[in-house]
Design a protein around this motif. Sequence first.
Motif, PDB file in Angstrom:
ATOM      1  N   THR A   1       1.979   5.781  -4.561  1.00 16.04           N
ATOM      2  CA  THR A   1       3.192   6.207  -3.866  1.00 16.04           C
ATOM      3  C   THR A   1       4.397   5.855  -4.727  1.00 16.04           C
ATOM      4  N   CYS A   2       5.516   6.500  -4.441  1.00 12.47           N
ATOM      5  CA  CYS A   2       6.739   6.266  -5.214  1.00 12.47           C
ATOM      6  C   CYS A   2       7.429   5.013  -4.687  1.00 12.47           C
ATOM      7  N   GLN A   3       7.520   4.001  -5.541  1.00 14.75           N
ATOM      8  CA  GLN A   3       8.131   2.727  -5.167  1.00 14.75           C
ATOM      9  C   GLN A   3       9.146   2.337  -6.239  1.00 14.75           C
ATOM     10  N   SER A   4      10.422   2.298  -5.850  1.00 14.54           N
ATOM     11  CA  SER A   4      11.504   1.957  -6.784  1.00 14.54           C
ATOM     12  C   SER A   4      11.464   2.827  -8.029  1.00 14.54           C
ATOM     13  N   GLY A   5      11.191   4.108  -7.826  1.00  9.71           N
ATOM     14  CA  GLY A   5      11.221   5.051  -8.937  1.00  9.71           C
ATOM     15  C   GLY A   5       9.973   5.084  -9.787  1.00  9.71           C
ATOM     16  N   ARG A   6       8.934   4.323  -9.402  1.00 12.36           N
ATOM     17  CA  ARG A   6       7.696   4.285 -10.184  1.00 12.36           C
ATOM     18  C   ARG A   6       6.499   4.577  -9.290  1.00 12.36           C
ATOM     19  N   CYS A   7       5.513   5.242  -9.852  1.00  8.46           N
ATOM     20  CA  CYS A   7       4.270   5.486  -9.123  1.00  8.46           C
ATOM     21  C   CYS A   7       3.409   4.230  -9.204  1.00  8.46           C
ATOM     22  N   LEU A   8       3.219   3.589  -8.065  1.00  6.91           N
ATOM     23  CA  LEU A   8       2.432   2.363  -7.995  1.00  6.91           C
ATOM     24  C   LEU A   8       1.372   2.507  -6.911  1.00  6.91           C
ATOM     25  N   PRO A   9       0.304   1.714  -6.977  1.00  8.02           N
ATOM     26  CA  PRO A   9      -0.741   1.803  -5.956  1.00  8.02           C
ATOM     27  C   PRO A   9      -0.157   1.645  -4.556  1.00  8.02           C
ATOM     28  N   ASP A  10      -0.664   2.439  -3.623  1.00  4.12           N
ATOM     29  CA  ASP A  10      -0.189   2.416  -2.241  1.00  4.12           C
ATOM     30  C   ASP A  10      -0.199   0.982  -1.713  1.00  4.12           C
ATOM     31  N   ALA A  11       0.991   0.482  -1.341  1.00  5.67           N
ATOM     32  CA  ALA A  11       1.116  -0.913  -0.902  1.00  5.67           C
ATOM     33  C   ALA A  11       0.318  -1.204   0.361  1.00  5.67           C
ATOM     34  N   ALA A  12      -0.032  -0.165   1.119  1.00  6.93           N
ATOM     35  CA  ALA A  12      -0.827  -0.388   2.327  1.00  6.93           C
ATOM     36  C   ALA A  12      -2.246  -0.828   1.980  1.00  6.93           C
ATOM     37  N   ASN A  13      -2.695  -0.478   0.784  1.00  7.55           N
ATOM     38  CA  ASN A  13      -4.066  -0.798   0.381  1.00  7.55           C
ATOM     39  C   ASN A  13      -4.159  -1.774  -0.782  1.00  7.55           C
ATOM     40  N   PHE A  14      -3.088  -1.849  -1.602  1.00 11.76           N
ATOM     41  CA  PHE A  14      -3.170  -2.645  -2.826  1.00 11.76           C
ATOM     42  C   PHE A  14      -1.940  -3.540  -2.981  1.00 11.76           C
ATOM     43  N   ALA A  15      -2.166  -4.777  -3.428  1.00 11.76           N
ATOM     44  CA  ALA A  15      -1.066  -5.712  -3.678  1.00 11.76           C
ATOM     45  C   ALA A  15      -0.426  -5.473  -5.038  1.00 11.76           C
ATOM     46  N   GLY A  16      -0.889  -4.476  -5.769  1.00  5.39           N
ATOM     47  CA  GLY A  16      -0.340  -4.161  -7.086  1.00  5.39           C
ATOM     48  C   GLY A  16      -1.411  -3.583  -7.985  1.00  5.39           C
ATOM     49  N   CYS A  17      -1.033  -3.343  -9.244  1.00  3.40           N
ATOM     50  CA  CYS A  17      -1.985  -2.771 -10.198  1.00  3.40           C
ATOM     51  C   CYS A  17      -3.184  -3.696 -10.412  1.00  3.40           C
ATOM     52  N   HIS A  18      -2.928  -5.003 -10.406  1.00  2.00           N
ATOM     53  CA  HIS A  18      -4.043  -5.929 -10.620  1.00  2.00           C
ATOM     54  C   HIS A  18      -5.076  -5.795  -9.507  1.00  2.00           C
ATOM     55  N   ALA A  19      -4.614  -5.475  -8.285  1.00  2.00           N
ATOM     56  CA  ALA A  19      -5.539  -5.307  -7.163  1.00  2.00           C
ATOM     57  C   ALA A  19      -6.318  -4.002  -7.290  1.00  2.00           C
TER      58      ALA A  19
END
Length: 374
Positions: free
Chosen positions: A298-316
């Motif tokens: 999902t788009c978060q602060s202008g960057r495509c990052l893993p959906d926060a509902a499922n992932f705590a970040g790229c490491h997750a």
Amino acid sequence: MRSTFHIAVATLLACCAAGCGNLENAPFRVGTVHGQLTESDPSVAMVSLVDQPGVSSHVDADGRFTLEDIPTGMAELFIVATAEKAARVQVQVLGGQSVQVQPVAPTPAGFLDLRVKTTNGFRLSAAEVSVKGTPFQRLLLDAKGRLRVGPLPDGCYTVTVTALGFPATQVEDCAGPGEKKELKVDLEADESLLEQGCQEIGCEEGLVCAPNKKCLECFGNSQCGAGLTCKGNRCEGPGPLCAPCTGDWQCAAGTHCEVLPEGSAACVARCGDDDDAPPTAQALSVDDYSARCAPGFTCQSGRCLPDAANFAGCHALRRMDAPCTDDANCHELGLPGGRCVSGACTVPCATDRDCPDTRWCVTSSAGRVCQVGT
């Protein structure tokens, strides 16, 4: 003879009198300070003297403290009240007397987030940090050279970093109320360590010790991750979204290597017009921006990052398919809604678009989850 004897006795008595006078005056060279904190946590609270951290006192359950043997004159108290609050208080110390300071109301403390690296990539060994004039002395850095120092009362501090094979390095910085400031420190190896090279001390994480005793990202393809090749002593290749990276050369076209809020660098794609989340007044909605991202992102602060509902970040995200025995194992890996299905971690989904990489949304014993397509 009698005259000489009388003179000797008189001299001895005079010396004794002078000595006794010094002993009697000693208590008047120091004083005692009593005080009370309006807010404190006895498990962490302490009070010390600035520039003399050895003069210190614990704080009782009522927030009371007593500092003894403080030299007369103006003094400054360094106070840690809770894990998040601190204070500095000046006090006039009177010789041979006890001084009661006004109740101290701690304020939000500052923190210095140290990031210590070596200029040649050597591994840090026995690295320690000390903050001059405070109780924070000889604190150990972690394996990556990181440490959060605090809580610190509002003020400026001199920080000394030492490590095996490196000269002590001093830096100065200030920490304001509630501020968490990053402080980067570069250490330069001494001559003896440079002669030994990395074969003795090793290299920092992400680097390898080459035959020439220098720390390099790689000197052969075997030191690079899947899909990357070693070119000019660095691993290059089209890394996928969220792949660990040290530069854009490790990321696929249209993506960039950026340091993420979680602290590590990964390949990410842009989805907004700037670094800020798209305001609702614009023609495109948040969902419209997220539609620019790959499935599972999902788009978060202008960057495509893993959906926060499922992932705590790229490491997750990279912990998908990790072995597990129950859902709790997956939650501990940064998958807040994680499911343990067939002994591997995955995440719930409603449609295929909720699933990253080559995964599809399928029905399982734990409901609909993301699974690798066949």
